[in-house]
Design an enzyme around this catalytic site. Structure first.
Site, PDB file in Angstrom:
ATOM      1  N   ARG A 236       0.808  -1.223   0.000  1.00  0.00           N
ATOM      2  CA  ARG A 236       0.000   0.000   0.000  1.00  0.00           C
ATOM      3  C   ARG A 236       0.839   1.270   0.000  1.00  0.00           C
ATOM      4  O   ARG A 236       0.288   2.365  -0.062  1.00  0.00           O
ATOM      5  CB  ARG A 236      -0.932  -0.006   1.207  1.00  0.00           C
ATOM      6  CG  ARG A 236      -0.221   0.109   2.535  1.00  0.00           C
ATOM      7  CD  ARG A 236      -1.066  -0.311   3.735  1.00  0.00           C
ATOM      8  NE  ARG A 236      -2.347   0.365   3.848  1.00  0.00           N
ATOM      9  CZ  ARG A 236      -3.212   0.111   4.839  1.00  0.00           C
ATOM     10  NH1 ARG A 236      -2.919  -0.780   5.774  1.00  0.00           N
ATOM     11  NH2 ARG A 236      -4.355   0.759   4.899  1.00  0.00           N
TER      12      ARG A 236
ATOM     13  N   ASN B 139      -6.959   0.932  16.440  1.00  0.00           N
ATOM     14  CA  ASN B 139      -6.632  -0.006  15.360  1.00  0.00           C
ATOM     15  C   ASN B 139      -5.138   0.006  15.034  1.00  0.00           C
ATOM     16  O   ASN B 139      -4.731   0.244  13.889  1.00  0.00           O
ATOM     17  CB  ASN B 139      -7.458   0.335  14.123  1.00  0.00           C
ATOM     18  CG  ASN B 139      -8.166  -0.883  13.551  1.00  0.00           C
ATOM     19  OD1 ASN B 139      -7.595  -1.974  13.514  1.00  0.00           O
ATOM     20  ND2 ASN B 139      -9.389  -0.702  13.117  1.00  0.00           N
TER      21      ASN B 139
ATOM     22  N   GLY C 150     -11.274  -9.171  24.369  1.00  0.00           N
ATOM     23  CA  GLY C 150     -11.307 -10.457  23.698  1.00  0.00           C
ATOM     24  C   GLY C 150     -12.609 -11.207  23.910  1.00  0.00           C
ATOM     25  O   GLY C 150     -13.693 -10.620  23.970  1.00  0.00           O
TER      26      GLY C 150
ATOM     27  N   GLY D 130     -11.403  -8.356  11.010  1.00  0.00           N
ATOM     28  CA  GLY D 130     -12.660  -7.638  10.837  1.00  0.00           C
ATOM     29  C   GLY D 130     -13.595  -7.736  12.030  1.00  0.00           C
ATOM     30  O   GLY D 130     -14.618  -7.034  12.075  1.00  0.00           O
ATOM     31  N   ALA D 131     -13.254  -8.574  13.012  1.00  0.00           N
ATOM     32  CA  ALA D 131     -14.125  -8.710  14.185  1.00  0.00           C
ATOM     33  C   ALA D 131     -14.199  -7.403  14.963  1.00  0.00           C
ATOM     34  O   ALA D 131     -15.269  -6.999  15.437  1.00  0.00           O
ATOM     35  CB  ALA D 131     -13.630  -9.841  15.078  1.00  0.00           C
ATOM     36  N   GLY D 132     -13.062  -6.717  15.110  1.00  0.00           N
ATOM     37  CA  GLY D 132     -13.057  -5.439  15.819  1.00  0.00           C
ATOM     38  C   GLY D 132     -13.869  -4.381  15.100  1.00  0.00           C
ATOM     39  O   GLY D 132     -14.527  -3.545  15.740  1.00  0.00           O
ATOM     40  N   ASP D 133     -13.834  -4.415  13.766  1.00  0.00           N
ATOM     41  CA  ASP D 133     -14.643  -3.466  12.990  1.00  0.00           C
ATOM     42  C   ASP D 133     -16.122  -3.789  13.138  1.00  0.00           C
ATOM     43  O   ASP D 133     -16.964  -2.889  13.209  1.00  0.00           O
ATOM     44  CB  ASP D 133     -14.235  -3.510  11.520  1.00  0.00           C
ATOM     45  CG  ASP D 133     -12.752  -3.242  11.317  1.00  0.00           C
ATOM     46  OD1 ASP D 133     -12.203  -2.417  12.074  1.00  0.00           O
ATOM     47  OD2 ASP D 133     -12.157  -3.860  10.420  1.00  0.00           O
TER      48      ASP D 133
ATOM     49  N   ASP E  36     -13.134 -10.081   5.416  1.00  0.00           N
ATOM     50  CA  ASP E  36     -13.085  -8.971   6.360  1.00  0.00           C
ATOM     51  C   ASP E  36     -14.469  -8.484   6.783  1.00  0.00           C
ATOM     52  O   ASP E  36     -14.656  -7.988   7.889  1.00  0.00           O
ATOM     53  CB  ASP E  36     -12.306  -7.804   5.747  1.00  0.00           C
ATOM     54  CG  ASP E  36     -10.805  -8.045   5.765  1.00  0.00           C
ATOM     55  OD1 ASP E  36     -10.407  -9.233   5.843  1.00  0.00           O
ATOM     56  OD2 ASP E  36     -10.041  -7.079   5.699  1.00  0.00           O
TER      57      ASP E  36
END
Length: 317
Positions: A105, A165, A226, A254-257, A293
């Protein structure tokens, strides 16, 4: 607009013929980015979300914008850079607890974002501005863009939600700590994990971390711990909201998002903080059950079914 978010989404390639890229000869192509994961999660829950970003003038960028628009996210503030490419990343999923990512990126179109790319009226009409600690790590101009977006939000009564993040691969620890603390001091609501709190403050006790974030400037702190769930902290109250158990984790990325989308959705619906955090826990748990994601991000019916099967109160309403 309910929520506006700013950041880079990349083309995601995942090996299919082998979990290791060195042996893989075929890949699936998807898309991934923390900010659009949240935006998509919100649209699936019935809210309006908009995404500010840049993509390259290439087929990947065109496909990405078309796909995210198809998920119901407003992409009117996504522009095309004629010289820089759309960013890429690769994800190796050996198992649910063994995932490795590799970014391509540097110099991407999104890394050229600058304050003049922001439309003040667009941000001013949102209820929340959602930002992460990823975007300011991409370039100096991205950092300046995030600060300007926060300034616009605060000047127009828009609440700022910040998910640190942490991405250690993107910048030095010293710079990351300084910038994350700077942005945390400007946020109304902050959504850190314990590891991120430890990185920022050198403390891992949840109760102490909650107070440190409050003292630093936030009015609401929601601290992820967690599988145990998440704590919330205000100046008046604090509580652990238990998580939802899952038999196995298929893909944790992607769990945190998803958690962020669930929490923000609950706040938009006027739920009590405990109920909003519980919705975040449910969405985060469901996000781990499907590879990708954002593919596992649920709609309201799926949350209702999941919480009902877990024997918990319905928080999808």
């Amino acid at each position: 607009m309910d929520v506006v978010t700013i950041g880079e989404t990349m083309v995601l390639f995942t090996p299919e013929s082998s979990p290791l890229m060195r042996y893989a000869h075929s890949y699936s192509r998807k898309f991934g980015g923390a900010e659009t994961n949240v935006a998509i999660g919100l649209t699936r829950l019935g809210h309006q979300s908009g995404w500010i970003s840049k993509v390259g003038n290439d087929e990947f960028g065109k496909a990405m914008v078309s796909f995210i628009r198809g998920e119901g996210v407003d992409v009117s503030q996504v522009t095309t850079d004629e010289t820089a490419p759309t960013g890429l990343y690769f994800k190796e999923v050996k198992s649910g607890d063994n995932v490795r990512v590799q970014y391509y990126r540097k110099g991407s179109a999104a890394s050229t974002l600058q304050p003049t790319d922001l439309n003040e009226e667009y941000i001013a009409h949102a209820k929340y501005l959602h930002i992460t600690g990823i975007t300011p790590a991409l370039s100096d101009s991205c950092y300046e863009t995030i600060l300007e977006a926060i300034n616009i939000a605060k000047g127009n009564g828009v609440k700022v939600i910040f998910d640190p993040n942490l991405r250690r691969k993107l910048w030095s620890e010293e710079k990351a700590r300084r910038v994350l603390l700077e942005i945390a001091a400007l946020a109304d609501i902050i959504l850190p994990g314990v590891d991120e709190g430890n990185f920022m403050f050198g403390e891992s006790d949840p109760e102490k971390l909650g107070q440190l974030f409050l003292d630093h400037g936030a009015s609401l702190v929601i601290l992820k711990v967690g599988a145990k769930g998440a704590y919330y902290f205000t100046t008046e109250n604090s509580q652990l909201v238990p998580g939802y158990p899952v038999e196995s984790v298929i893909d944790p990325v992607g769990a945190g998002d998803g958690f962020a989308a669930g929490v923000i959705s609950g706040l938009l619906d006027g739920l009590e903080i405990e109920e909003a955090v519980a919705r975040g826990n449910a969405v985060g748990a469901l996000a781990t059950q499907i590879q990708g994601d954002f593919e596992g991000l649920p709609n309201r019916e799926e949350i209702e079914q999941f919480t009902s099967e877990s024997g918990s109160e319905d928080i999808s309403r």
